[in-house]
Write a protein that holds these residues in place. Structure first.
Motif, mmCIF file in Angstrom:
data_model
loop_
_atom_site.group_PDB
_atom_site.id
_atom_site.type_symbol
_atom_site.label_atom_id
_atom_site.label_comp_id
_atom_site.label_asym_id
_atom_site.label_seq_id
_atom_site.Cartn_x
_atom_site.Cartn_y
_atom_site.Cartn_z
ATOM 1 N N THR A 1 8.258 67.195 52.548
ATOM 2 C CA THR A 1 9.417 66.248 52.524
ATOM 3 C C THR A 1 10.372 66.580 51.746
ATOM 4 O OG1 THR A 1 8.054 64.779 50.858
ATOM 5 C CG2 THR A 1 7.627 64.429 53.417
ATOM 6 N N HIS A 2 11.488 66.084 52.150
ATOM 7 C CA HIS A 2 12.922 66.125 51.299
ATOM 8 C C HIS A 2 13.142 64.721 50.770
ATOM 9 C CE1 HIS A 2 17.004 66.787 50.381
ATOM 10 N NE2 HIS A 2 16.704 67.926 50.258
ATOM 11 N N ILE A 3 13.522 64.551 49.722
ATOM 12 C CA ILE A 3 14.082 63.173 49.136
ATOM 13 C C ILE A 3 14.897 62.516 49.952
ATOM 14 C CG2 ILE A 3 15.321 64.104 47.343
ATOM 15 C CD1 ILE A 3 14.255 62.153 45.343
ATOM 16 N N VAL A 4 15.991 63.201 50.512
ATOM 17 C CA VAL A 4 16.797 62.724 51.021
ATOM 18 C C VAL A 4 16.884 62.725 52.475
ATOM 19 C CG1 VAL A 4 19.662 62.810 51.505
ATOM 20 C CG2 VAL A 4 18.571 62.928 49.082
ATOM 21 N N ASP A 5 16.508 64.000 52.909
ATOM 22 C CA ASP A 5 16.662 64.460 54.458
ATOM 23 C C ASP A 5 15.356 63.976 55.466
ATOM 24 O OD1 ASP A 5 18.969 65.189 53.821
ATOM 25 O OD2 ASP A 5 18.587 67.370 53.782
ATOM 26 N N SER A 6 14.406 63.688 54.693
ATOM 27 C CA SER A 6 13.187 63.200 55.649
ATOM 28 C C SER A 6 13.301 61.733 56.200
ATOM 29 C CB SER A 6 11.610 63.363 54.835
ATOM 30 O OG SER A 6 11.546 64.787 54.474
ATOM 31 N N ASN A 7 12.840 61.706 57.288
ATOM 32 C CA ASN A 7 12.799 60.391 57.859
ATOM 33 C C ASN A 7 11.863 60.391 58.994
ATOM 34 O OD1 ASN A 7 14.337 61.377 60.177
ATOM 35 N ND2 ASN A 7 16.130 61.653 59.034
ATOM 36 N N THR A 8 11.673 59.107 59.814
ATOM 37 C CA THR A 8 10.730 59.378 60.679
ATOM 38 C C THR A 8 10.998 60.152 62.075
ATOM 39 O OG1 THR A 8 11.502 57.071 61.807
ATOM 40 C CG2 THR A 8 9.892 56.816 59.930
ATOM 41 N N HIS A 9 12.269 59.883 62.452
ATOM 42 C CA HIS A 9 12.700 60.851 63.549
ATOM 43 C C HIS A 9 12.467 62.399 63.191
ATOM 44 C CE1 HIS A 9 14.605 57.674 65.411
ATOM 45 N NE2 HIS A 9 15.321 57.435 64.522
ATOM 46 N N ALA A 10 12.745 62.814 62.003
ATOM 47 C CA ALA A 10 12.585 64.120 61.697
ATOM 48 C C ALA A 10 10.906 64.387 61.985
ATOM 49 C CB ALA A 10 12.957 64.703 60.209
ATOM 50 N N PHE A 11 10.136 63.531 61.330
ATOM 51 C CA PHE A 11 8.614 64.046 61.732
ATOM 52 C C PHE A 11 7.983 63.971 63.151
ATOM 53 C CE2 PHE A 11 8.325 63.824 56.804
ATOM 54 C CZ PHE A 11 7.499 64.499 56.602
ATOM 55 N N ILE A 12 8.799 63.180 63.767
ATOM 56 C CA ILE A 12 8.503 63.270 65.139
ATOM 57 C C ILE A 12 8.665 64.485 65.721
ATOM 58 C CG2 ILE A 12 8.958 62.166 67.383
ATOM 59 C CD1 ILE A 12 9.106 59.467 66.101
ATOM 60 N N ALA A 13 9.916 64.905 65.531
ATOM 61 C CA ALA A 13 10.404 66.275 65.819
ATOM 62 C C ALA A 13 9.473 67.289 65.600
ATOM 63 C CB ALA A 13 11.864 66.488 65.544
ATOM 64 N N ALA A 14 9.120 67.340 64.182
ATOM 65 C CA ALA A 14 8.262 68.285 63.643
ATOM 66 C C ALA A 14 7.020 68.222 64.235
ATOM 67 C CB ALA A 14 7.910 67.980 62.080
ATOM 68 N N THR A 15 6.576 66.974 64.686
ATOM 69 C CA THR A 15 5.055 66.946 65.295
ATOM 70 C C THR A 15 5.210 67.645 66.523
ATOM 71 O OG1 THR A 15 4.650 64.974 64.120
ATOM 72 C CG2 THR A 15 3.252 65.546 66.203
ATOM 73 N N LYS A 16 6.294 67.222 67.390
ATOM 74 C CA LYS A 16 6.443 67.987 68.877
ATOM 75 C C LYS A 16 6.413 69.559 68.399
ATOM 76 C CE LYS A 16 8.653 64.078 70.904
ATOM 77 N NZ LYS A 16 9.864 63.672 71.608
ATOM 78 N N GLY A 17 7.380 69.948 67.577
ATOM 79 C CA GLY A 17 7.436 71.447 67.414
ATOM 80 C C GLY A 17 5.946 72.173 66.888
ATOM 81 N N SER A 18 5.066 71.412 66.293
ATOM 82 C CA SER A 18 3.907 71.614 65.749
ATOM 83 C C SER A 18 2.842 72.177 66.868
ATOM 84 C CB SER A 18 3.183 70.927 64.726
ATOM 85 O OG SER A 18 2.759 69.820 65.153
ATOM 86 N N PHE A 19 2.919 70.981 68.043
ATOM 87 C CA PHE A 19 1.983 71.077 69.028
ATOM 88 C C PHE A 19 2.349 72.259 69.914
ATOM 89 C CE2 PHE A 19 0.511 69.084 72.947
ATOM 90 C CZ PHE A 19 -0.623 68.703 72.496
ATOM 91 N N ARG A 20 3.743 72.464 70.236
ATOM 92 C CA ARG A 20 4.262 73.688 70.954
ATOM 93 C C ARG A 20 3.825 74.911 70.391
ATOM 94 N NH1 ARG A 20 8.844 70.557 71.422
ATOM 95 N NH2 ARG A 20 9.992 71.614 69.759
#
Length: 716
Positions: free
Chosen positions: A588-607
């Motif tokens: 995580t990043h103290i400023v740039d991490s948010n729920t939308h970012a983690f949803i996008a990361a999950t989709k990327g990890s799945f692919r």
């Protein structure tokens, strides 16, 4: 349309006087084995109807239990129908179920609430594919049964062949307690091998039963069968075994009591015989229902205590105990929603307030009825062990009701997954409201009927157990709601899955000037362990993180993103099943991490993980049973092979026909009804039921992937 409500006689309003004399039974079998014809005779002999009408009769009246216009037109049972009757000292609640596999949910929910059943087997066609399915359903719900070999008057009927097939193909130990006198057109009556008496069914509709001594030519067979029956019972009943081993000759009562004990204990099934159409043997089967099948108090029923971690609780048929009842079937009619209800414990009265344990809502019972097919008789109360119907209760099929003093739920019934889909739309746009109302009604009635909106095309997609299932609902929309609809081409309900473990380590990083997006996920995807063959399990998210690299609010975002991924698989756009996503770490990043970012990361990890996980497309494979005249076997087998069918078994029948048992992918079986009629000069018939899901052949899978990719590209 339903008949007007009729006033119940006082005995009905008070409920059954002696619960030990109550029998809750179902009639189940393969399609066209004579279930509804059998039930029609039961109603006639018990005085519930004054005239007999045939399923496919020329009088255009039809059987009493096939009250739907579509049932009478097609000559098949579509919806299970309930009735009640009295035979001698026994009060019987009876449900006639469909035989066609497309309506198997009707059999599931009937057997879920019934205490026992009669399994009909055709005397000419023997044990068929749906017979095996019904047998599995009866064993799933631990339902004792009598097996009745029907249609012994039919060409090619042979009770010895059918008895052997029952004993070899059905797991329940069984033995005949009757033998027929003659077969086919010479079938004249039955011999009871326990009482050693011959029964002849004479007079109008076989009402006049004459009991005589057994003709000399049948005595040897009768004694051999009787001896074999005693030996079989001695293997499953300890009390009879003691007498048998001590050399004591069992009496008639000894044999009957052993049959009752072992049948209720699910160790044995007595085999009976007759011809419902020719009015032979049904009355003796009714006697056996009372003598050998259990009362509600003899069947253990268990609820789950929701207030105590779903601990199992044994219910009692004591009417003084707190109420527990199950709404197992819904119908909409002009009076509102009708909820068929099985009462397991306590007593239900008109005017009572009951609590839905699924929703916590309390509702008042304003009207109660007993059903006689499509007719209703008002009652004031009903006790444990009984089946009734309630008006004005908003609920879904399978929900439990109590008096509010306890928080119990009955275990759910098995609901098979749909295997086929069609697009559907109203012809006229101004019919959309009625169209939506119809779909909502059918979803509530039938758990196997599913409706969804295609995200790309916006089309309404209906899914079900087969072509006939969906066609019937389309026709009901036209008739019951006066909405003309158009159906699209049928599609197969594929599934996607994986075959091996694959890791992921994905970082989603995006900088756009202001606050950006930053999310990292580490873990792996793997096949779900302990999944049984043909079992679908929803994909599972597992959090195995330690420490505080990812906060709790981001864990829930990852799970949300994962569920979005498996809803529509990447290969052909169908749901992903039997997979679990295991999260072990993240960034995580103290400023740039948010729920939308983690949803996008999950989709990327799945692919990222999928290419190494052995992606697989699963397709439904059907068991196909075909009956044809012997001379057409070459054409029919050749046609099946072209459809990627595999012949599993063949056997020739005495009537010049043969049966083929095959397995074939559902995708290749569309339009088969027309082909088999063409190849057999209209004499062939077939039935088809879901067998399993298996991986699609690679060549076929490549075509499916390309088709899906091209469709996605075109839409993009």
């Amino acid at each position: 349309m339903l008949s007007w409500l009729r006033k119940g006689i006082p005995s009905l309003c008070r409920g059954f006087a002696d619960m030990s004399k109550v029998r809750n039974i179902g009639i189940s079998a393969h399609i066209d084995s004579g279930k509804t014809t059998f039930t029609e005779r039961v109603l006639y002999y018990t005085g519930k109807i004054k005239e007999i009408h045939e399923v496919k009769g020329n009088d255009r009246v039809g059987a009493k239990m096939d009250s739907m216009e579509l049932e009478r037109e097609r000559g098949i049972t579509i919806q299970s129908a309930a009735t009640f009757c009295k035979w001698k000292n026994w009060d019987i609640n009876l449900i006639d179920t469909p035989g066609h596999v497309d309506f198997t949910i009707e059999v599931e929910r009937a057997l879920r609430v019934l205490d026992s059943a009669i399994l009909l087997v055709c005397g000419a066609s023997s044990v068929q594919s749906q017979t095996l399915t019904v047998d599995r359903q009866m064993r799933r719900y631990k339902v004792p049964r009598i097996t009745f070999i029907n249609k012994l008057d039919r060409a090619g009927a042979n009770h010895n062949v059918v008895i052997k097939a029952i004993q070899e193909k059905l797991p329940v130990i069984s033995a005949p307690i009757q033998i027929p006198m003659g077969l086919e057109s010479q079938f004249e009556g039955l011999i009871d091998i326990i009482d050693r008496k011959a029964y002849y069914f004479l007079g109008n509709h076989g009402v006049d039963i004459q009991i005589k001594d057994v003709p000399a030519k049948y005595v040897k067979e009768m004694e051999e069968r009787r001896e074999k029956l005693i030996e079989t019972l001695a293997d499953v009943d300890d009390i009879l075994a003691e007498k048998f081993l001590s050399g004591e000759v069992p009496t008639t009562d000894d044999i009957k009591q052993a049959i009752r004990r072992s049948t209720i204990a699910l160790k044995f099934s007595p085999i009976m015989m007759g011809s419902a159409y020719k009015n032979k043997g049904v009355q003796l089967a009714l006697d056996a229902v009372g003598e050998y099948l259990p009362s509600p108090s003899e069947v253990p029923n268990t609820a789950l205590d929701l207030s105590n971690k779903e601990a199992p609780v044994l219910l009692s048929t004591d009417p003084k105990k707190p109420l527990v009842c199950l709404g197992f079937k819904l119908e909409e009619n002009r009076f509102g929603q009708l909820t068929y209800t099985r009462i397991y414990q306590g007593k239900l009265k008109r005017g009572d307030f009951i609590t839905n344990t699924s929703t916590g809502k309390k509702v008042k019972v304003s009207r109660m009825v007993r059903m006689h097919s499509n007719e209703m008789i008002e009652i004031n109360e009903s006790e444990a062990g009984d089946i009734c119907a309630i008006f004005g209760i908003e609920c879904n099929s399978g929900e439990t009701f109590t008096d509010g003093t306890i928080n119990y739920a009955m275990s759910s019934m098995f609901v098979p997954e749909p295997v086929m889909s069609l697009s559907i739309k109203p012809v006229k746009k101004d019919s959309n409201e009625k169209f939506a109302k119809a779909l909502t009604k059918f979803i509530r009635e039938d758990p196997t009927f599913r409706v969804r909106q295609d995200e790309e095309s916006g089309e309404t997609i209906i899914s079900g157990m087969g072509e006939l299932h969906l066609q019937i609902y389309a026709e009901r929309i036209r008739r019951e709601f006066e909405v003309d609809v158009e159906l699209g081409a049928p599609t197969v309900n594929y599934r996607e899955t994986i075959t091996k473990k694959s890791p992921f380590n994905y970082l989603h990083k995006k900088q756009t000037g202001g606050s950006g997006q930053y999310a990292g996920v580490v873990g792996y995807i793997e096949p779900m362990p302990d999944v049984k063959p043909n079992e679908f399990k929803e994909c599972k998210f597992i959090d195995k993180t330690t420490g505080m690299n990812i906060g709790p609010e981001f864990i829930s975002a990852i799970e949300k993103g994962f569920k979005m991924c498996v809803k529509k698989g990447p290969q052909v756009g169908y749901p992903v099943v039997n997979l679990q996503y295991v999260l072990t770490d993240g960034m995580t990043h103290i400023v740039d991490s948010n729920t939308h970012a983690f949803i996008a990361a999950t989709k990327g990890s799945f692919r990222q993980a999928l290419p190494g996980a052995g992606q697989t497309i699963l397709e439904p494979v059907m068991t196909v049973e075909i009956t044809i005249p012997f001379e057409f076997q070459t054409q029919v087998i050749g046609g099946l092979i072209k459809r990627r069918g595999v012949i599993k078994d063949t056997y020739r029948r005495d009537n010049g026909c043969m049966a083929l048992i095959a397995e074939a992918p559902l995708a290749r079986m569309f339009g088969y009804a027309s082909e088999i009629r063409s190849n057999t000069q209209g004499q062939g018939e077939f039935s088809m039921e879901f067998n399993r899901m298996e991986p699609v052949e690679e060549g076929e899978a490549a075509i499916l992937r390309d088709t899906y990719k091209n469709r996605e590209d075109d839409e993009y």
